[in-house]
Write a protein that holds these residues in place. Sequence first.
Motif, PDB file in Angstrom:
ATOM      1  N   GLY A   1      50.175  41.792  44.228  1.00  0.00           N
ATOM      2  CA  GLY A   1      50.740  43.143  44.411  1.00  0.00           C
ATOM      3  C   GLY A   1      52.308  43.153  44.750  1.00  0.00           C
ATOM      4  O   GLY A   1      52.785  43.716  44.357  1.00  0.00           O
TER       5      GLY A   1
ATOM      6  N   GLY B   1      54.086  41.744  41.918  1.00  0.00           N
ATOM      7  CA  GLY B   1      54.236  42.675  40.569  1.00  0.00           C
ATOM      8  C   GLY B   1      55.473  44.018  41.181  1.00  0.00           C
ATOM      9  O   GLY B   1      56.200  44.417  40.243  1.00  0.00           O
TER      10      GLY B   1
ATOM     11  N   HIS C   1      52.810  49.302  35.331  1.00  0.00           N
ATOM     12  CA  HIS C   1      51.719  48.420  35.826  1.00  0.00           C
ATOM     13  C   HIS C   1      50.726  48.891  34.906  1.00  0.00           C
ATOM     14  O   HIS C   1      50.322  50.132  34.848  1.00  0.00           O
ATOM     15  CB  HIS C   1      51.339  48.327  37.223  1.00  0.00           C
ATOM     16  CG  HIS C   1      50.155  47.759  37.666  1.00  0.00           C
ATOM     17  ND1 HIS C   1      48.868  48.664  37.580  1.00  0.00           N
ATOM     18  CD2 HIS C   1      49.747  46.662  37.829  1.00  0.00           C
ATOM     19  CE1 HIS C   1      48.122  47.704  37.898  1.00  0.00           C
ATOM     20  NE2 HIS C   1      48.468  46.554  37.888  1.00  0.00           N
TER      21      HIS C   1
ATOM     22  N   ASP D   1      46.475  48.472  34.171  1.00  0.00           N
ATOM     23  CA  ASP D   1      45.469  47.652  34.214  1.00  0.00           C
ATOM     24  C   ASP D   1      44.076  47.664  32.994  1.00  0.00           C
ATOM     25  O   ASP D   1      43.047  47.029  33.219  1.00  0.00           O
ATOM     26  CB  ASP D   1      44.525  48.274  35.636  1.00  0.00           C
ATOM     27  CG  ASP D   1      43.522  47.525  36.202  1.00  0.00           C
ATOM     28  OD1 ASP D   1      43.608  46.192  36.339  1.00  0.00           O
ATOM     29  OD2 ASP D   1      42.330  47.947  36.528  1.00  0.00           O
TER      30      ASP D   1
ATOM     31  N   ASP E   1      39.574  41.913  30.120  1.00  0.00           N
ATOM     32  CA  ASP E   1      39.841  40.635  30.896  1.00  0.00           C
ATOM     33  C   ASP E   1      39.588  39.528  30.202  1.00  0.00           C
ATOM     34  O   ASP E   1      40.602  38.445  30.049  1.00  0.00           O
ATOM     35  CB  ASP E   1      38.994  40.725  32.310  1.00  0.00           C
ATOM     36  CG  ASP E   1      39.514  41.747  33.227  1.00  0.00           C
ATOM     37  OD1 ASP E   1      39.466  43.069  32.862  1.00  0.00           O
ATOM     38  OD2 ASP E   1      39.790  41.513  34.462  1.00  0.00           O
TER      39      ASP E   1
ATOM     40  N   LEU F   1      44.531  39.159  36.757  1.00  0.00           N
ATOM     41  CA  LEU F   1      44.492  40.087  37.725  1.00  0.00           C
ATOM     42  C   LEU F   1      45.296  41.537  37.293  1.00  0.00           C
ATOM     43  O   LEU F   1      44.794  42.574  37.487  1.00  0.00           O
ATOM     44  CB  LEU F   1      45.250  39.789  39.010  1.00  0.00           C
ATOM     45  CG  LEU F   1      44.567  38.669  39.747  1.00  0.00           C
ATOM     46  CD1 LEU F   1      45.108  38.559  41.199  1.00  0.00           C
ATOM     47  CD2 LEU F   1      43.078  39.217  40.125  1.00  0.00           C
ATOM     48  N   SER F   2      46.513  41.355  36.714  1.00  0.00           N
ATOM     49  CA  SER F   2      47.132  42.586  36.489  1.00  0.00           C
ATOM     50  C   SER F   2      48.234  42.368  35.421  1.00  0.00           C
ATOM     51  O   SER F   2      48.350  41.075  35.019  1.00  0.00           O
ATOM     52  CB  SER F   2      47.820  43.122  37.571  1.00  0.00           C
ATOM     53  OG  SER F   2      48.835  42.210  37.974  1.00  0.00           O
ATOM     54  N   SER F   3      48.866  43.375  34.852  1.00  0.00           N
ATOM     55  CA  SER F   3      50.019  43.028  33.806  1.00  0.00           C
ATOM     56  C   SER F   3      50.918  44.479  34.091  1.00  0.00           C
ATOM     57  O   SER F   3      50.657  45.381  34.614  1.00  0.00           O
ATOM     58  CB  SER F   3      49.346  43.279  32.477  1.00  0.00           C
ATOM     59  OG  SER F   3      48.934  44.605  31.938  1.00  0.00           O
ATOM     60  N   ILE F   4      52.199  43.946  33.626  1.00  0.00           N
ATOM     61  CA  ILE F   4      53.296  44.919  33.480  1.00  0.00           C
ATOM     62  C   ILE F   4      54.051  44.779  32.447  1.00  0.00           C
ATOM     63  O   ILE F   4      54.498  43.768  31.681  1.00  0.00           O
ATOM     64  CB  ILE F   4      54.176  44.758  34.722  1.00  0.00           C
ATOM     65  CG1 ILE F   4      53.627  44.682  36.175  1.00  0.00           C
ATOM     66  CG2 ILE F   4      55.432  45.530  34.927  1.00  0.00           C
ATOM     67  CD1 ILE F   4      54.238  44.253  37.225  1.00  0.00           C
TER      68      ILE F   4
END
Length: 306
Positions: A251, A254, A270, A272, A276, A293-296
């Motif tokens: 977090g 990001g 961001h 989600d 996965d 975990l995440s993407s932007i």
Amino acid sequence: MNVNVDTLRELQSQTYNPRSVEPAATPYETYRTKEFGGQHLSECYHENTKNVAHDRFRLDRSITYFLTDDSVAFAVSNIDPEYDGRPLVDLPPPSSLDCSLSDALGARRSVQQYDGTGLSPSTLSTLLGHSFGTTGTSVMGRDADGDPVEKPVRAYPSAGGLYPVEQYVAVVNGRDGLDPGWYHYTPGRHGLRRLGVDDGPVADRLDELFITADSMDLQSAGAVVFLTAAFWRSRAKYGERGYRHVLMEAGYAGQNLLLAATGLGLGAVHVDGFVDRAVEQTLGVDGVDESVLSSIVIGSPRVADR
């Protein structure tokens, strides 16, 4: 035969009345309950990552080991994924952001539509450098000759300075020599290593990876940055609690990227809504020891969205 008529009628009523079925809870009803249920895995996660008294002895040993043996923390925090045979693509030094922090915070918005302008090496360098790159060093101790042993540090906090979060970049539209493709960012070298992904245009692959692709203009974006976690780096020192540290670090990192993009006049959001396992297969990570975990998504916003 002595029959109790009232009892018989009661039994008949229970037998022939339609069975009562509790309807499934609506999302609103779930929200109103304000509580976990025993079937929620998220509750199990939260309970099992709490600091508890009976785990103190083991944690004291592992944390003390990292604190007293500087070489351990130094080695763990400087381990990068190995990409043998994949040369490093050097990036130019990051440029200064001509935007104050207060302006960036006030201007940050989620942008999902882009105009197709490609990212230059200079722009990507500034984005990655300010968000994830090294910003200095911290003295860990002294070597056998008495010389200081230094560890690079970054612009976001990481529990124990272990930096378990990795950054992967899918360049959709590049310019000035930045080729579209899949890369891993190496903060210590401030460069990119190209991954062995060769299955057509990057945007087409991203459309397959995101379940929310229809709500975004991925074809016109500049790049997508995926954050993954090498959980073991944090778990080695902090045990199960380390899982929380990794999520918080993602977090922090990001948000750096979102603010850096805003400072450069770019749009970012961001996202989600990805599959996965498909993302992990594309990036070449196993999904267990290292997992996404995440993407932007980042790009030049359409004029109407500016």
